[in-house]
Scaffold this active site. Structure first.
Site, PDB file in Angstrom:
ATOM      1  N   LYS A 271       2.926  -3.412   3.297  1.00  0.00           N
ATOM      2  CA  LYS A 271       1.933  -4.034   2.498  1.00  0.00           C
ATOM      3  C   LYS A 271       1.840  -5.540   2.399  1.00  0.00           C
ATOM      4  CE  LYS A 271       1.406  -0.636  -1.504  1.00  0.00           C
ATOM      5  NZ  LYS A 271       0.352  -0.127  -1.090  1.00  0.00           N
ATOM      6  N   ARG A 345       1.309  10.887  -1.869  1.00  0.00           N
ATOM      7  CA  ARG A 345       0.790  12.326  -1.689  1.00  0.00           C
ATOM      8  C   ARG A 345       2.042  13.027  -0.910  1.00  0.00           C
ATOM      9  NH1 ARG A 345      -4.001  10.044   1.736  1.00  0.00           N
ATOM     10  NH2 ARG A 345      -3.717   8.330   0.126  1.00  0.00           N
TER      11      ARG A 345
HETATM   12  N1  BES Z   1       0.772   3.042  -4.715  1.00  0.00           N
HETATM   13  C1  BES Z   1      -0.177   2.909  -3.697  1.00  0.00           C
HETATM   14  C2  BES Z   1      -1.661   2.633  -4.459  1.00  0.00           C
HETATM   15  C3  BES Z   1      -1.761   1.765  -5.166  1.00  0.00           C
HETATM   16  C4  BES Z   1      -2.344   0.397  -4.612  1.00  0.00           C
HETATM   17  C5  BES Z   1      -1.994   1.589  -6.445  1.00  0.00           C
HETATM   18  C6  BES Z   1      -2.698  -0.537  -5.359  1.00  0.00           C
HETATM   19  C7  BES Z   1      -2.455   0.571  -7.234  1.00  0.00           C
HETATM   20  C8  BES Z   1      -2.828  -0.607  -6.744  1.00  0.00           C
HETATM   21  C9  BES Z   1      -0.265   4.025  -2.719  1.00  0.00           C
HETATM   22  O1  BES Z   1       0.889   4.414  -2.369  1.00  0.00           O
HETATM   23  C10 BES Z   1      -0.746   3.440  -1.602  1.00  0.00           C
HETATM   24  O2  BES Z   1      -0.377   2.301  -0.916  1.00  0.00           O
HETATM   25  N2  BES Z   1      -2.086   3.989  -1.135  1.00  0.00           N
HETATM   26  C11 BES Z   1      -2.893   3.446   0.126  1.00  0.00           C
HETATM   27  C12 BES Z   1      -3.447   4.771   0.694  1.00  0.00           C
HETATM   28  C13 BES Z   1      -3.900   4.246   2.011  1.00  0.00           C
HETATM   29  C14 BES Z   1      -2.794   3.852   3.069  1.00  0.00           C
HETATM   30  C15 BES Z   1      -4.531   5.531   2.646  1.00  0.00           C
HETATM   31  C16 BES Z   1      -4.009   2.488  -0.575  1.00  0.00           C
HETATM   32  O3  BES Z   1      -4.613   2.950  -1.544  1.00  0.00           O
HETATM   33  O4  BES Z   1      -4.182   1.462   0.244  1.00  0.00           O
HETATM   34 MN    MN Z   2       1.612   3.353  -0.733  1.00  0.00          MN
END
Ligand code: BES
Ligand code: MN
Ligand code: ZN
Length: 510
Positions: A271, A345
């Site tokens: 990230k 997931r």
């Molecule tokens: N934990 C995150 C989701 C999240 C993001 C929660 C920002 C709260 C604030 C999750 O694991 C994630 O990184 N999801 C990705 C999925 C994508 C790679 C398809 C996302 O939402 O960017």
């Molecule tokens: Mn994630």
């Protein structure tokens, strides 16, 4: 902090020699001949106070009143949501209190859900995170210890219903506080091992059992998707199995599955740096399961509940899972991990498959799953996905009662198109459009055997800004859902089992 309920007319409230009296004044207020009524009327006439939700006025030495200070607080139409807002507006008064006792009194009739909202809003205002602060922070926590809530003893009001609402609010409040506390703790103070310890500590409470599986047992079970996420971290993963047994052990349980990513760096699909600290909240789903169990133990409803928490960090490193890796889930389905940041997931799918062994009546997973859900619904409502209308309606209704709202989202099969993989049975990501829905479609493949619902709490589990921190959502929604279900089951049991036939119970079951 303790709460007590008492019948309290406005004349009695006027005569109370307490350090602080908070009068909750709504549109339904009708003045009596007492000093408090006179004060309210005077303040209104002079334009210093309105009954609109959140309006307030603090005074000392009110003529004819014995309280040291009196706070008038407008609560509008007295609906729970308005009362919650009003107490939020008076949070500063409560937080900075230098006295231990405070009495709240309703200036007009009230109801169970409004009372519950008052208790939860007060607890919310008084919550203070201290776990990793020392005396250097010079925190001055509120001194409030005892809270009395006075309700006018009006015709038609059932004290038992209000007492039950207070008991429920206290239990939900404890659950929310536990969820908040653990979600707030930094990842180095809330590792998978520590979360498992919290779960194990819950077994001190009545009717709760807990089993914790470590990496070897998780591998032996065949949870290849969960382990793929865990393999990049030096912290060992834990699979936590909680059980609350409130009903006959043969009754099918509800399974709650909480995403327990104690820190989500994204893994190799790293990230961006800014705000990455917020990913310590990525175990908020797990925290809400712990909180719900805390409340269950206190309320002891006649129902069985299983809590499943796959807990791990998601980190990059020499052992970490890589984009393109294919792993085999507990269900047997293979998964192509195209993006290691779609890890929630992966841990949930194995937990959903594991839930099968309990032959659950319903499975509900709770996860900070997608940034897309935060974009879609913001911090107001959690995303609700379900393969069963009755379950979706029950959860939505529970959310309304608990002031812990959710909104149903679609699950059309067309949304699953993008999850097709060239090299495995399914890919873990689709494109950017409808990101929260495609994530839910992925989960649905592992939960088709029972009524299943998924709550995406990415937007609701925490707030940023000046009041940055965990919210404890959706503990309220979950507990209200389980309590209502326990009531429904009791009615069903009674219908199936009229008193005369009670002895034939075993024979009927076979
Ligand atoms: N934990 C995150 C989701 C999240 C993001 C929660 C920002 C709260 C604030 C999750 O694991 C994630 O990184 N999801 C990705 C999925 C994508 C790679 C398809 C996302 O939402 O960017
Ligand atoms: Mn994630
Ligand atoms: Zn995540």
């Amino acid at each position: 902090m303790d709460f007590a309920l008492k019948a309290l007319g406005l004349d009695e409230a006027s005569a109370l020699p307490v350090p602080a009296l908070v009068a909750l004044v709504g549109e339904g207020f009708r003045p009596g001949g007492d000093a408090l009524s006179a004060f309210i009327e005077r303040a209104r006439a002079r334009g210093d106070f309105k009954t609109e939700a959140g309006a307030h006025l603090v005074s000392h030495g009110v003529p004819g009143m014995h309280a040291e200070r009196v706070l008038l607080l407008g609560i509008g139409d007295s609906a729970p949501a308005r009362v919650k807002k009003a107490i939020g507006a008076a949070a500063g008064f409560l937080k900075s209190a230098r006295f231990a006792d405070v009495t709240f009194c309703f200036a007009q009739d009230t109801c169970a859900l409004t009372l519950e909202a008052v208790v939860l809003a007060i607890r919310d205002a008084l919550y203070l995170y201290t776990a990793t602060k020392t005396t250097h922070s010079k925190l001055e926590p509120s001194r409030i210890e005892h809270i009395t809530i006075g309700v006018p003893d009006l015709e038609g009001q059932s004290p038992l219903v209000l007492q039950a609402a207070l008991t429920r609010a206290n239990a939900v409040g404890e659950g929310i506080a536990l969820a908040r506390e653990w979600a707030n703790r930094p990842a180095n103070h809330a590792t998978p091992t520590l979360l498992a310890k919290v779960a194990q500590a819950l077994t001190e409470l009545p009717r709760i059992d807990c089993e914790v599986l470590g990496p070897k047992e998780i591998a032996k079970l065949g949870m290849g998707a969960f382990l793929a996420v865990a393999q990049g971290s030096a912290q060992e993963p834990r699979f936590i199995v909680l059980r609350y047994q409130g009903a006959d052990k043969h009754e099918a349980p509800v399974a709650l599955v909480g995403k327990g990513i104690t820190f989500d760096s994204g893994g190799i699909s790293l990230k961006p740096g800014p705000e990455m600290d917020e990913m310590k909240f990525d175990m908020s789903g797990a925290a809400s399961v712990l909180g719900a169990f805390r409340a269950l133990a206190q309320l002891r409803p006649t129902i069985n509940v299983v809590g499943l928490i796959p807990a791990t960090e998601n980190l990059p490193g020499g052992r970490a899972v890589k984009p393109g890796d294919v792993v085999q889930s507990l269900s047997g389905q293979t998964i192509e991990i195209l993006n290691t940041d779609a890890e929630g997931r992966l841990v949930l799918c194995d937990a959903l498959t594991y839930a099968e062994r309990f032959k659950p009546r319903a499975v509900i997973d709770i996860a900070t799953l997608t940034g897309a859900c935060m974009i879609a619904l913001g911090g107001v409502r959690s995303g609700l996905f379900a393969n069963d209308d009755a379950l979706a309606e029950a959860l939505a209704a529970a959310g309304e009662r608990a002031l812990d709202l959710c909104w149903r989202m679609p699950l059309d099969d067309e949304y699953a198109e993008g999850l097709k993989s060239h090299f495995a049975d399914v890919a873990n990501v689709a494109g950017r459009p409808a990101g929260s829905v495609t994530a839910a479609k992925f989960l649905q493949r592992f939960a088709s055997r029972w009524p299943w619902a998924h709550l995406d709490i990415a937007g609701t589990a925490w707030k940023n800004g000046p009041a940055k921190g965990a919210t404890g959502r959706p503990v309220g929604l979950l507990v209200h859902y389980l309590l209502a279900l326990a009531d429904d089951l009791a009615v069903q049991r009674a219908a199936d089992n009229p008193p005369k036939a009670a002895k034939g119970k075993k024979a009927r079951k076979a």
